[in-house]
Design a protein around this motif. Structure first.
Motif, PDB file in Angstrom:
ATOM      1  N   ALA A   4      51.566  43.962  57.336  1.00  0.00           N
ATOM      2  CA  ALA A   4      52.606  45.336  57.541  1.00  0.00           C
ATOM      3  C   ALA A   4      52.252  46.504  56.846  1.00  0.00           C
ATOM      4  N   TYR A   5      51.502  46.107  55.537  1.00  0.00           N
ATOM      5  CA  TYR A   5      51.150  47.272  54.354  1.00  0.00           C
ATOM      6  C   TYR A   5      49.791  47.425  54.459  1.00  0.00           C
ATOM      7  N   GLY A   6      48.973  46.699  55.129  1.00  0.00           N
ATOM      8  CA  GLY A   6      47.442  47.152  55.280  1.00  0.00           C
ATOM      9  C   GLY A   6      46.660  45.759  54.831  1.00  0.00           C
ATOM     10  N   GLY A   7      47.707  44.393  54.616  1.00  0.00           N
ATOM     11  CA  GLY A   7      46.773  43.400  54.467  1.00  0.00           C
ATOM     12  C   GLY A   7      45.960  42.858  55.448  1.00  0.00           C
ATOM     13  N   ILE A   8      45.159  42.105  54.958  1.00  0.00           N
ATOM     14  CA  ILE A   8      44.078  41.587  56.041  1.00  0.00           C
ATOM     15  C   ILE A   8      44.281  40.099  56.431  1.00  0.00           C
ATOM     16  N   ASP A   9      44.170  39.744  57.606  1.00  0.00           N
ATOM     17  CA  ASP A   9      44.048  38.131  58.005  1.00  0.00           C
ATOM     18  C   ASP A   9      42.960  37.293  57.859  1.00  0.00           C
ATOM     19  N   GLU A  10      42.563  37.435  56.611  1.00  0.00           N
ATOM     20  CA  GLU A  10      41.376  36.626  56.162  1.00  0.00           C
ATOM     21  C   GLU A  10      42.086  35.760  55.087  1.00  0.00           C
ATOM     22  N   PRO A  11      41.031  34.654  54.857  1.00  0.00           N
ATOM     23  CA  PRO A  11      41.403  33.862  53.585  1.00  0.00           C
ATOM     24  C   PRO A  11      41.540  34.208  52.184  1.00  0.00           C
ATOM     25  N   SER A  12      40.736  35.444  51.980  1.00  0.00           N
ATOM     26  CA  SER A  12      40.994  36.138  50.690  1.00  0.00           C
ATOM     27  C   SER A  12      42.329  36.790  50.459  1.00  0.00           C
ATOM     28  N   ASN A  13      43.130  36.566  51.477  1.00  0.00           N
ATOM     29  CA  ASN A  13      44.213  37.335  51.378  1.00  0.00           C
ATOM     30  C   ASN A  13      45.460  36.400  51.634  1.00  0.00           C
ATOM     31  N   VAL A  14      45.197  35.226  51.719  1.00  0.00           N
ATOM     32  CA  VAL A  14      46.336  34.145  52.425  1.00  0.00           C
ATOM     33  C   VAL A  14      46.470  32.895  51.650  1.00  0.00           C
ATOM     34  N   VAL A  15      47.527  32.277  51.593  1.00  0.00           N
ATOM     35  CA  VAL A  15      47.878  31.120  50.868  1.00  0.00           C
ATOM     36  C   VAL A  15      48.743  30.351  51.939  1.00  0.00           C
ATOM     37  N   LEU A  16      48.801  28.879  51.543  1.00  0.00           N
ATOM     38  CA  LEU A  16      49.603  27.948  52.335  1.00  0.00           C
ATOM     39  C   LEU A  16      51.095  27.954  51.672  1.00  0.00           C
ATOM     40  N   ALA A  17      52.182  28.148  52.529  1.00  0.00           N
ATOM     41  CA  ALA A  17      53.317  27.977  52.056  1.00  0.00           C
ATOM     42  C   ALA A  17      54.467  27.518  53.014  1.00  0.00           C
ATOM     43  N   HIS A  18      55.424  26.819  52.486  1.00  0.00           N
ATOM     44  CA  HIS A  18      56.600  26.362  53.685  1.00  0.00           C
ATOM     45  C   HIS A  18      57.076  27.864  54.275  1.00  0.00           C
ATOM     46  N   ARG A  19      57.499  27.360  55.578  1.00  0.00           N
ATOM     47  CA  ARG A  19      58.006  28.321  56.481  1.00  0.00           C
ATOM     48  C   ARG A  19      59.132  29.137  55.563  1.00  0.00           C
ATOM     49  N   ARG A  20      59.964  28.380  55.216  1.00  0.00           N
ATOM     50  CA  ARG A  20      61.217  28.755  54.481  1.00  0.00           C
ATOM     51  C   ARG A  20      60.663  29.816  53.058  1.00  0.00           C
ATOM     52  N   CYS A  21      59.636  29.411  52.378  1.00  0.00           N
ATOM     53  CA  CYS A  21      59.257  30.172  51.181  1.00  0.00           C
ATOM     54  C   CYS A  21      58.383  31.245  51.774  1.00  0.00           C
ATOM     55  N   ASN A  22      57.813  31.572  52.734  1.00  0.00           N
ATOM     56  CA  ASN A  22      57.178  32.533  53.401  1.00  0.00           C
ATOM     57  C   ASN A  22      58.106  33.556  53.726  1.00  0.00           C
ATOM     58  N   GLN A  23      59.071  32.790  54.347  1.00  0.00           N
ATOM     59  CA  GLN A  23      60.317  33.919  54.946  1.00  0.00           C
ATOM     60  C   GLN A  23      60.912  34.586  53.653  1.00  0.00           C
ATOM     61  N   ARG A  24      61.122  33.875  52.548  1.00  0.00           N
ATOM     62  CA  ARG A  24      61.979  34.370  51.315  1.00  0.00           C
ATOM     63  C   ARG A  24      61.251  35.475  50.834  1.00  0.00           C
ATOM     64  N   LYS A  25      59.760  35.048  50.648  1.00  0.00           N
ATOM     65  CA  LYS A  25      58.847  36.081  50.084  1.00  0.00           C
ATOM     66  C   LYS A  25      58.926  37.660  50.852  1.00  0.00           C
ATOM     67  N   GLY A  26      58.749  37.294  52.251  1.00  0.00           N
ATOM     68  CA  GLY A  26      59.178  38.550  52.980  1.00  0.00           C
ATOM     69  C   GLY A  26      57.846  39.517  53.064  1.00  0.00           C
ATOM     70  N   ASP A  27      58.212  40.773  52.725  1.00  0.00           N
ATOM     71  CA  ASP A  27      57.080  41.865  52.603  1.00  0.00           C
ATOM     72  C   ASP A  27      56.747  42.195  51.276  1.00  0.00           C
ATOM     73  N   ARG A  28      57.295  41.380  50.132  1.00  0.00           N
ATOM     74  CA  ARG A  28      57.230  41.815  48.988  1.00  0.00           C
ATOM     75  C   ARG A  28      55.597  41.560  48.371  1.00  0.00           C
ATOM     76  N   LEU A  29      55.281  42.079  47.585  1.00  0.00           N
ATOM     77  CA  LEU A  29      53.884  41.895  46.973  1.00  0.00           C
ATOM     78  C   LEU A  29      53.960  40.812  46.151  1.00  0.00           C
ATOM     79  N   PRO A  30      52.866  39.963  45.671  1.00  0.00           N
ATOM     80  CA  PRO A  30      52.909  38.762  44.816  1.00  0.00           C
ATOM     81  C   PRO A  30      53.135  39.416  43.365  1.00  0.00           C
ATOM     82  N   ASP A  31      53.970  38.806  42.420  1.00  0.00           N
ATOM     83  CA  ASP A  31      54.216  38.985  41.043  1.00  0.00           C
ATOM     84  C   ASP A  31      52.654  38.870  40.415  1.00  0.00           C
ATOM     85  N   ALA A  32      52.808  39.189  38.940  1.00  0.00           N
ATOM     86  CA  ALA A  32      51.481  38.919  37.992  1.00  0.00           C
ATOM     87  C   ALA A  32      51.297  37.237  37.909  1.00  0.00           C
ATOM     88  N   GLY A  33      52.363  36.632  37.963  1.00  0.00           N
ATOM     89  CA  GLY A  33      52.031  35.128  37.715  1.00  0.00           C
ATOM     90  C   GLY A  33      51.416  34.473  39.025  1.00  0.00           C
TER      91      GLY A  33
END
Length: 111
Positions: A39-68
């Protein structure tokens, strides 16, 4: 190039079969989370993707990842053919409060 089955398998191995966000076993029901959301210009490529539980993915939503999260991602991808999308590096280098600006600039330079 979207994430292929081979890419997903490599991600699973690199993540030790665990959800990127909570660290619990992810199993066959893993979803793809885009670190920089589509939604913010990210790409649908492996270099921008990780595996996550559906609930964790939904919980993250559209926020950017933190430094950690970024540091963990970079460590897992070091030397990997999956790579790291350059705007993620720009995000990590951004000054606090300037994250979205850094991402937008980096994405615009990619095009």
């Amino acid at each position: 190039m979207p994430v292929s089955p081979d890419d997903a398998t490599l991600m699973d191995v690199q993540q030790g079969g665990r959800c990127f966000f909570c660290g619990e076993p992810v199993g066959a029901k893993a979803t793809f989370d885009h670190l920089i959301p589509l939604a913010y210009g990210g790409i649908d490529e492996p270099s921008n993707v990780v595996l996550a539980h559906r609930r964790c993915n939904q919980r993250k939503g559209d926020r950017l990842p933190d430094a950690g999260e970024l540091d963990r991602f970079f460590a897992a991808r070091r030397g990997s053919r999956l790579g790291v999308w350059p705007p993620l590096r720009a995000l990590r280098a951004a000054e606090e409060g300037q994250e979205w600006i850094a991402v937008a600039r980096a994405i615009s330079q990619e095009k």
